[in-house]
Structure formats: structure tokens, C-alpha cells
Design a protein around this motif. Sequence first.
Motif, PDB file in Angstrom:
ATOM      1  N   HIS A   1      36.698  -8.101  26.099  1.00 50.01           N
ATOM      2  CA  HIS A   1      36.463  -9.207  27.038  1.00 50.01           C
ATOM      3  C   HIS A   1      37.352  -9.060  28.269  1.00 50.01           C
ATOM      4  O   HIS A   1      36.916  -9.313  29.405  1.00 50.01           O
ATOM      5  N   SER A   2      38.617  -8.651  28.058  1.00 47.07           N
ATOM      6  CA  SER A   2      39.544  -8.480  29.182  1.00 47.07           C
ATOM      7  C   SER A   2      39.064  -7.380  30.130  1.00 47.07           C
ATOM      8  O   SER A   2      39.152  -7.513  31.357  1.00 47.07           O
ATOM      9  N   LYS A   3      38.548  -6.289  29.550  1.00 50.75           N
ATOM     10  CA  LYS A   3      38.043  -5.198  30.393  1.00 50.75           C
ATOM     11  C   LYS A   3      36.853  -5.662  31.227  1.00 50.75           C
ATOM     12  O   LYS A   3      36.729  -5.332  32.409  1.00 50.75           O
TER      13      LYS A   3
ATOM     14  N   ASP B   1      30.571 -16.249  21.398  1.00 51.92           N
ATOM     15  CA  ASP B   1      31.861 -15.742  21.849  1.00 51.92           C
ATOM     16  C   ASP B   1      32.709 -16.904  22.357  1.00 51.92           C
ATOM     17  O   ASP B   1      32.236 -17.733  23.150  1.00 51.92           O
ATOM     18  N   GLY B   2      33.947 -16.965  21.890  1.00 51.93           N
ATOM     19  CA  GLY B   2      34.848 -18.026  22.327  1.00 51.93           C
ATOM     20  C   GLY B   2      36.284 -17.676  21.995  1.00 51.93           C
ATOM     21  O   GLY B   2      36.572 -16.679  21.326  1.00 51.93           O
TER      22      GLY B   2
ATOM     23  N   GLU C   1      48.145 -16.639  19.016  1.00 48.34           N
ATOM     24  CA  GLU C   1      47.759 -16.238  20.377  1.00 48.34           C
ATOM     25  C   GLU C   1      46.278 -16.543  20.587  1.00 48.34           C
ATOM     26  O   GLU C   1      45.448 -16.294  19.715  1.00 48.34           O
ATOM     27  N   TRP C   2      45.955 -17.115  21.739  1.00 50.08           N
ATOM     28  CA  TRP C   2      44.549 -17.388  22.053  1.00 50.08           C
ATOM     29  C   TRP C   2      43.854 -16.073  22.403  1.00 50.08           C
ATOM     30  O   TRP C   2      44.242 -15.392  23.342  1.00 50.08           O
ATOM     31  N   ARG C   3      42.851 -15.725  21.599  1.00 53.78           N
ATOM     32  CA  ARG C   3      42.159 -14.456  21.793  1.00 53.78           C
ATOM     33  C   ARG C   3      40.657 -14.678  21.765  1.00 53.78           C
ATOM     34  O   ARG C   3      40.134 -15.476  20.968  1.00 53.78           O
TER      35      ARG C   3
ATOM     36  N   ILE D   1      34.473 -13.057  11.909  1.00 52.84           N
ATOM     37  CA  ILE D   1      35.046 -13.245  13.240  1.00 52.84           C
ATOM     38  C   ILE D   1      35.639 -11.909  13.670  1.00 52.84           C
ATOM     39  O   ILE D   1      36.502 -11.353  12.978  1.00 52.84           O
ATOM     40  N   VAL D   2      35.158 -11.393  14.780  1.00 50.96           N
ATOM     41  CA  VAL D   2      35.588 -10.084  15.278  1.00 50.96           C
ATOM     42  C   VAL D   2      36.397 -10.284  16.559  1.00 50.96           C
ATOM     43  O   VAL D   2      35.981 -11.012  17.460  1.00 50.96           O
ATOM     44  N   ASP D   3      37.549  -9.641  16.635  1.00 50.34           N
ATOM     45  CA  ASP D   3      38.387  -9.729  17.835  1.00 50.34           C
ATOM     46  C   ASP D   3      37.771  -8.880  18.944  1.00 50.34           C
ATOM     47  O   ASP D   3      37.619  -7.673  18.808  1.00 50.34           O
TER      48      ASP D   3
END
Length: 689
Positions: A509-511, A467-468, A475-477, A502-504
Motif C-alpha cells: 500500500h505504501s509503494k 482493505d483497511g 502499529e496501524w498497518r 488478514i494479510v499485511d
Amino acid sequence: MSTGNEKQKILIVDDSEMNRSILADMLGDEYEIVEAVDGTEAVARLNLDSTDISLMLLDIVMPNMDGFEVLAVMNRRNWIQDIPVIMISAENTYSYVEHAYELGVTDFISRPFDGQVVHRRVINTIMLYAKQKRLIELVSDQIYEKERSNNLMVSILSHIVEFRNGESGMHVLHINMMTEILLQTLMRKTDKYNLKRSDIPIITMASALHDIGKISIPGEILNKPGRLTKEEFETMKTHTLIGAQMLDQLTYYKDEALVKMAYQICRWHHERYDGRGYPDGLAGEEIPIAAQIVALADVYDALTSERVYKPAYSHEKAIDMITNGECGTFNPLLLECLLESTDSIREQLAVNSIKQESDRNIRNMTEDLLHYEELSASERTLRLLEHERTKYQFFASLSSEIQFEYTKEPSMLTLSDAGAEMLGVAEITMNPLEDEVIVGISEGRVLEEIKNLVTNTTMESPVVQYDGELLINGEWRWSRIICRSMWAHEEKPDMTGCIGKIVDIHEEHSKIKDLQRLASHDGLTGLLNHSHAKRLVKERLHDSDGKDYIMAIFDIDYFKNANDRCGHMFGDKVLQHMAGKLRGSTRDCDITARVGGDEFMIFMEDMEGIDNIIDRIFRALSGKYEGFDISISMGISRSRETGRRYEELFGCADKALYTAKQAGRAQYCFYDDSMKEILSAISSIDGEE
């Protein structure tokens, strides 16, 4: 191709002796096998005699000269038209296969080899080429006489002009050859002139009539060995207009494509790109491209042919004179075509005859006709591949995932169409680990981590995950990269690359980050809560490698008055105001927290000038807020005096705070030995760690 009872010959080109041996065993009973260890040896073998090879099995990834380079040579020397090529490779990515088909490959066999598949595809390919050859011969027989008659009439007419002009019978043939070569090169380089494949034979045939107007020029001028006088040269120049007029007066045929093209060539093949030619002084692209090409071919042949007034120059000298501007100005794009075609020009003009020229024209026409009658194996296979690719792209777009494939040799990254668009890069990138755009998508960090993880995989455990943050759609995601390493199944397993997606996971991650923040921060002030700050302080004390620290605890003097007079909502605003002041007066490396109520904590490294820093923070936290006077009382302890246990450091700071309050509030106090007597009451606040 072999004839009689001889076995047909198959050339196997592969740098792996094991692969060559396996294929030879599969096919050796029915075919004669010839082997080459790399592309260089294969080309050398074809140079000796390409006509006895019925089929080539060609690996792509090889040292010295790879399969793509072999195919390029076969295209340049027209071997690919007569020798079917089956690609053999463990690399079956779409970009690889597509490029191979573009270069003329007929079919594809993947490793590891399946005997039945290999046998059937070899038979099918050899039979297909034999069928195509029979069809070409059949159609050729039907059109040969008509084409031969057309060429014969044009040749007779142009040779009459040559005979009067004292030129060799090869001049028209040379002009034809060069015109065709330059046209083909130009069409590969650009579509600027909207030329079609069908235009090539028309322009080539029309070029033979370029000097037809000379039939009316007096022989003493045509064959004068010395320099022409001004008047004689003006007479000579009229051959362009005379030839154009002759063609224009062909009432019943003037609208034919051949006649129209011949008119352009006759009238304007002595125009020059800089406007200094004749008869009309046209310049640049005002001159039809057919006339430009014939003009260049005419100058080259004049230089390399013996005339009554000059000896013949060498091919190299002629090319130098033309490109150096000694023979007038030409279209820069055509000069590029000339330089790119110089080897082909030298070879073909040296060996071609009038009969070979006629045969080649007939063959080209026949192949064009057959193109619309049936699909070749390569086209059929490519359609199937395109079908699979369409399905792959469709499912990839539905999943909103970025799918990719990486191969080590050659180092190449291939992305799905949607993925390439989301990342803002090309679908195919060579040497991606060195590409600035690819590296920039992850600022190098994620790419390096993935590289290390994949490098350490095994055939038994090929899947890794990381994960990175990646730059997606500008946009950095946060993204999850899942990779599977790919292996060649040989005696010694060899990693050939990897595939993955690659999965968004940005929202997820924010949650998680929000939940973590809720668990670690005070909901009112946004500062760390006491329990989380305590854990961080303990980690810092444990990992600090002997550094000294201080802890400060403070509370707001008479804070109860704010609640009693203005209400608890105002009190909350005061606490939020104090938190903002605290953040503004400390550094990111300091640990600040709300301990509870109106009590706060500061933890920082004990350094030179720390007393001044504490004094500055103390003053920054005092003042007014919406009419409410704010002052604080603060207690400070030092780890070098209290020890490195959190409980002792906190307890001593708390005692110093108590001392400051007892002394009248609105001040700070450092813990000292005079306060030791009360430590026994607080030494086990949270028990032993």
C-alpha cells in the motif's frame, strides 16, 4: 443400560424436528428412540430415569438450555459417567469441540449426517461403554475385598468412638461425604494446595479417625447433656492430642500416607482460621488444609445432627450459621466451596449409605487404574483434533497471516494463536461486535464494513475482500481482509458465520501511495503538480453545490536573478522555501500547486473576509531567504464573475497576474471587467471540458 432382548435406548436431543427425524430413521430399526426438543426437556427426561438410556445424541446450539448447559448438569449429577454422549452439530470449530470434550462428550458427528458414519459411531460408542463397564466390574471384584476390609476396620474403630460419644452411626459417613465433596470443589477452584486426585480417598478415609482420641475421654464428660465446666472442657480438648499421640505411636505404620493425614486431622481439626482454636492456636494457612476441611464438615454435621444437648438444625440454617460466623472463623475459600456445593451436600447426605460410599470409592479407584490402561474414544478423538490443530497453527505461522473464524450463534470470534498475539487480544472473544478491544483494533470502521459486506453475501457468491487499517503489533498497518461466509445446508439456507484471513499489505500500500504521490505531486517542492491540481479543482467546482471560489496565481519577481547570481541549486532552494511558506499560510482544505517554473496556484472558497486572507498570504510569501529579497506578483479571479469553468477561472487569474506585473510587480490584483478584452485569446487554453 437395557437388558435381555430389549432394544437399547437412545435419547436424541435437537431443536430441529428434521434432524431428529433423520437420526431416528437411521437408528430406529436397531434401537429404541426417545426424543427431546431442547436441553430442558432432556434433563427432565434424565431426571425421571437415567439408567435406561444407553446413549445420548446431543445438539449444542438450542434454545432455552443449550448442549453445553446439559453437559454441565450431567456432570453435576454424575450422569455423564454412565451415559455416553455424542455431540451433533454443524459447528465444528476447535473451541466448540474442545469445550464439549472437556465436559465429557465421547465423540462428534457433524451435519449433514452420513448414515454409515452415524451408525458406526453409535455402535462403537455403546460397545466401548459396555467394555469399560465390564472392565470396571472385573477390577472392582479384585480389589473389593481388600478395600472393604480397610474401610471396615476404620469404620469399626470410628464407630466405637461414636458409640461412646452417644452420636449416631451416620456421623463418620457424613464427615466422609462432606470431606470428599469439599475436596473435589476445592480442586476445581484452585491448585493452591497442590492436591492430587489420589489425595481425595486418603483424606476422606483419614477423616473418619478425626475424633479417635475421644476413646480416652470419660463417658460422663462425653455424654454430659448440659454445658461443660471449664475443667471438663479442658479435659475434652485433650482428645486432639491423645488421638495424634495414638497415631504417632504406630511404629510400623507412622510413615504411611493415611496415618500422616489422620495425624494432621486428629491434632488440628479444632484449630480455627483466626487462631482462636486448640490445641496449638494455629491460624490461617498454618493449619493443614485437610484439617481445615474436616473441621468445616464436623461443624456442619454437629449442627444438622441431634445431640443430647441440642436438636438438629436444618441444612439451610446450618449453612447460614456457618457463613455468618456464628460457629467460628473458617477459610474464606472453603466457605465459597461450601456455598457452591450446598445442593450436592444436601442431596448426597440425604440418600447415601455406607455401602454406597464404599462402592463409590472403589469405582473411583478403578477408573484411575483404567485411565492408564487404554485411551477412551474421547481422548483418541481429541488427540486427532490436536494433531490437526497443530498442523493448522504451523502453516498459519509460516504464512504470517492472521486467520479467524466467526460464528453467529453464539456470537464468537476465534483467532489463530499467532493472530491473537499480533492483535493483542484473546484467542476467543464472545460478542466481538460489542467488545471494546476488538472494535478498537479497527476503530470500528473496518469491522462495520466487513460486517456489511459479509451480510450481503450469498451461497453462490460467498467471498468478499476489504482493505483497511488495523492495529497490529501496536502499529496501524494497512491490511487486506478476505472472508468467506459459511452456510447451513438446510431447506432454507442460513448463514452461520464466516472464516477468513488478514494479510499485511502495508508495504504494498505504501509503494502504491508513493507512486500515486509521484504522479500527483511536484518532485521538487512537494506541492501538487498542475495537472493533478487542475483535476481536483474541476471536481470541486462540479460538486460544490453552488459555492463560490477564488483562484490565485503568483510568481516570484526577478526569480531569474537568483539563478543567475547564485546558481540553479540556490534557485531550487528558493522554490522549496516558497512552497513551505505557502503550505504554512493556507489550510488543508485549500488546493495549492506548483504550476511550473516559479509560478504557483492557490484555490480556495470565496468567503467573507477573503480579501484579508489574500492580503495575509501575500505578505507571508514576501521577505528574505539567505540574503535574497523575495517579492511576488499575484492575480486573483472569482468564480461568481468568471463562471465555473476551470479554463475561465485560470485564464482570468493569469490576466490579473499580468496586470499586476505591468503595474510594477510586488502587488496583487483582482480580475475585473476592464480585463475582458483579452479573454478571447485565452478562452480555449485547454479546450472545452
